[in-house]
Design a protein around this motif. Structure first.
Motif, mmCIF file in Angstrom:
data_model
loop_
_atom_site.group_PDB
_atom_site.id
_atom_site.type_symbol
_atom_site.label_atom_id
_atom_site.label_comp_id
_atom_site.label_asym_id
_atom_site.label_seq_id
_atom_site.Cartn_x
_atom_site.Cartn_y
_atom_site.Cartn_z
ATOM 1 N N PRO A 10 0.801 -1.243 0.000
ATOM 2 C CA PRO A 10 0.000 0.000 0.000
ATOM 3 C C PRO A 10 0.827 1.284 0.000
ATOM 4 C CG PRO A 10 -0.965 -1.589 1.502
ATOM 5 C CD PRO A 10 0.346 -2.177 1.039
ATOM 6 N N VAL A 11 1.928 1.320 0.731
ATOM 7 C CA VAL A 11 2.748 2.546 0.769
ATOM 8 C C VAL A 11 3.256 2.880 -0.625
ATOM 9 C CG1 VAL A 11 4.913 3.550 1.623
ATOM 10 C CG2 VAL A 11 3.434 2.308 3.186
ATOM 11 N N ARG A 12 3.648 1.863 -1.371
ATOM 12 C CA ARG A 12 4.163 2.109 -2.726
ATOM 13 C C ARG A 12 3.062 2.614 -3.647
ATOM 14 N NH1 ARG A 12 7.080 -3.476 -2.645
ATOM 15 N NH2 ARG A 12 8.600 -3.023 -1.020
ATOM 16 N N ARG A 13 1.874 2.041 -3.527
ATOM 17 C CA ARG A 13 0.753 2.560 -4.326
ATOM 18 C C ARG A 13 0.479 4.007 -3.949
ATOM 19 N NH1 ARG A 13 -1.422 -2.474 -2.980
ATOM 20 N NH2 ARG A 13 -2.897 -1.531 -1.516
ATOM 21 N N ASN A 14 0.538 4.319 -2.660
ATOM 22 C CA ASN A 14 0.297 5.695 -2.205
ATOM 23 C C ASN A 14 1.367 6.649 -2.723
ATOM 24 O OD1 ASN A 14 -1.991 4.859 -0.844
ATOM 25 N ND2 ASN A 14 -0.945 4.614 1.101
ATOM 26 N N ILE A 15 2.604 6.176 -2.804
ATOM 27 C CA ILE A 15 3.678 7.018 -3.364
ATOM 28 C C ILE A 15 3.383 7.312 -4.829
ATOM 29 C CG2 ILE A 15 6.118 7.058 -4.045
ATOM 30 C CD1 ILE A 15 6.714 5.495 -1.421
ATOM 31 N N ILE A 16 2.973 6.292 -5.580
ATOM 32 C CA ILE A 16 2.632 6.488 -6.994
ATOM 33 C C ILE A 16 1.482 7.483 -7.130
ATOM 34 C CG2 ILE A 16 1.673 5.355 -9.053
ATOM 35 C CD1 ILE A 16 4.630 4.744 -8.634
ATOM 36 N N GLU A 17 0.457 7.339 -6.296
ATOM 37 C CA GLU A 17 -0.678 8.270 -6.330
ATOM 38 C C GLU A 17 -0.224 9.696 -6.010
ATOM 39 O OE1 GLU A 17 -3.557 6.616 -3.645
ATOM 40 O OE2 GLU A 17 -3.898 4.875 -4.922
ATOM 41 N N LEU A 18 0.654 9.835 -5.025
ATOM 42 C CA LEU A 18 1.179 11.153 -4.649
ATOM 43 C C LEU A 18 1.931 11.782 -5.825
ATOM 44 C CD1 LEU A 18 1.771 13.293 -2.420
ATOM 45 C CD2 LEU A 18 3.818 11.936 -1.869
ATOM 46 N N LEU A 19 2.794 10.988 -6.461
ATOM 47 C CA LEU A 19 3.555 11.512 -7.602
ATOM 48 C C LEU A 19 2.632 11.843 -8.774
ATOM 49 C CD1 LEU A 19 6.663 9.156 -7.451
ATOM 50 C CD2 LEU A 19 6.552 11.573 -6.791
ATOM 51 N N ALA A 20 1.573 11.072 -8.932
ATOM 52 C CA ALA A 20 0.611 11.367 -10.011
ATOM 53 C C ALA A 20 -0.070 12.707 -9.774
ATOM 54 C CB ALA A 20 -0.423 10.249 -10.107
ATOM 55 N N LYS A 21 -0.378 12.994 -8.512
ATOM 56 C CA LYS A 21 -1.065 14.253 -8.176
ATOM 57 C C LYS A 21 -0.135 15.456 -8.176
ATOM 58 C CE LYS A 21 -4.449 12.007 -5.190
ATOM 59 N NZ LYS A 21 -4.804 11.743 -3.794
ATOM 60 N N ARG A 22 1.060 15.263 -7.641
ATOM 61 C CA ARG A 22 1.921 16.419 -7.381
ATOM 62 C C ARG A 22 3.107 16.556 -8.324
ATOM 63 N NH1 ARG A 22 2.738 16.950 -1.438
ATOM 64 N NH2 ARG A 22 4.178 18.559 -2.118
ATOM 65 N N GLY A 23 3.386 15.547 -9.121
ATOM 66 C CA GLY A 23 4.541 15.621 -10.017
ATOM 67 C C GLY A 23 5.818 15.187 -9.333
ATOM 68 N N ARG A 24 6.942 15.636 -9.861
ATOM 69 C CA ARG A 24 8.253 15.230 -9.360
ATOM 70 C C ARG A 24 8.474 15.767 -7.943
ATOM 71 N NH1 ARG A 24 10.482 12.726 -13.192
ATOM 72 N NH2 ARG A 24 12.596 12.608 -12.412
ATOM 73 N N LEU A 25 8.933 14.864 -7.054
ATOM 74 C CA LEU A 25 9.172 15.230 -5.655
ATOM 75 C C LEU A 25 10.475 14.615 -5.166
ATOM 76 C CD1 LEU A 25 5.601 14.536 -4.193
ATOM 77 C CD2 LEU A 25 6.590 16.784 -4.687
ATOM 78 N N SER A 26 11.068 15.255 -4.171
ATOM 79 C CA SER A 26 12.261 14.701 -3.527
ATOM 80 C C SER A 26 11.837 13.685 -2.467
ATOM 81 C CB SER A 26 13.069 15.825 -2.868
ATOM 82 O OG SER A 26 12.350 16.346 -1.759
ATOM 83 N N VAL A 27 12.804 12.914 -1.981
ATOM 84 C CA VAL A 27 12.532 11.952 -0.908
ATOM 85 C C VAL A 27 11.969 12.678 0.309
ATOM 86 C CG1 VAL A 27 13.552 10.269 0.672
ATOM 87 C CG2 VAL A 27 14.324 10.361 -1.688
ATOM 88 N N THR A 28 12.522 13.830 0.619
ATOM 89 C CA THR A 28 12.056 14.599 1.778
ATOM 90 C C THR A 28 10.603 15.007 1.613
ATOM 91 O OG1 THR A 28 14.295 15.442 2.126
ATOM 92 C CG2 THR A 28 12.507 16.633 3.209
ATOM 93 N N GLU A 29 10.254 15.505 0.433
ATOM 94 C CA GLU A 29 8.868 15.915 0.181
ATOM 95 C C GLU A 29 7.908 14.727 0.247
ATOM 96 O OE1 GLU A 29 9.382 19.691 -2.822
ATOM 97 O OE2 GLU A 29 9.918 17.694 -3.582
ATOM 98 N N ILE A 30 8.356 13.593 -0.261
ATOM 99 C CA ILE A 30 7.527 12.387 -0.206
ATOM 100 C C ILE A 30 7.386 11.924 1.239
ATOM 101 C CG2 ILE A 30 7.362 9.950 -0.890
ATOM 102 C CD1 ILE A 30 8.892 10.818 -3.495
ATOM 103 N N SER A 31 8.488 11.903 1.977
ATOM 104 C CA SER A 31 8.496 11.423 3.364
ATOM 105 C C SER A 31 7.550 12.203 4.261
ATOM 106 C CB SER A 31 9.909 11.501 3.956
ATOM 107 O OG SER A 31 10.774 10.641 3.267
ATOM 108 N N LYS A 32 7.400 13.484 3.998
ATOM 109 C CA LYS A 32 6.516 14.323 4.823
ATOM 110 C C LYS A 32 5.057 13.870 4.753
ATOM 111 C CE LYS A 32 9.325 18.494 4.610
ATOM 112 N NZ LYS A 32 9.423 19.871 4.106
#
Length: 106
Positions: A10-32
């Motif tokens: 699930p975390v990986r699917r959520n990361i993909i969804e986050l990147l789909a919504k927000r575009g390119r992000l750093s590890v720090t931005e994703i981690s938040k």
């Protein structure tokens, strides 16, 4: 790791969804966006990168992660093929049920 296995967490699917919504992000931005460590996020991103679901580029000292659209196209093609197989089987089952109903009504 293959794309579907990588998305099984699930975390990986959520990361993909986050990147789909927000575009390119750093590890720090994703981690938040998650209640796990940035080290754990980095490990998940490593799996996603290995499965070709995300790509990484350097922007100054940051590694920026984004979705690899080609991998999503592969998943979409797999889902379409699988759906067609099941629709064919279900159509055949429906035909059998209808034939059985007609036979029973005689």
């Amino acid at each position: 790791m293959d794309t579907l296995s990588a998305l099984g967490v699930p975390v990986r699917r959520n990361i993909i969804e986050l990147l789909a919504k927000r575009g390119r992000l750093s590890v720090t931005e994703i981690s938040k966006q998650f209640d796990i460590t940035s080290s754990a996020i980095s490990q998940h991103l490593g799996v996603l990168r290995e499965a070709r679901l995300v790509n990484v580029t350097r922007q100054a000292q940051l590694r920026m992660y984004g979705i690899n659209p080609e991998a999503l196209t592969d998943i979409e093609a797999w889902a379409k093929t699988t759906r067609q197989i099941w629709e064919t089987k279900l159509d055949y089952l429906d035909t059998l049920i209808q034939a059985e109903k007609q036979h029973d009504s005689k």
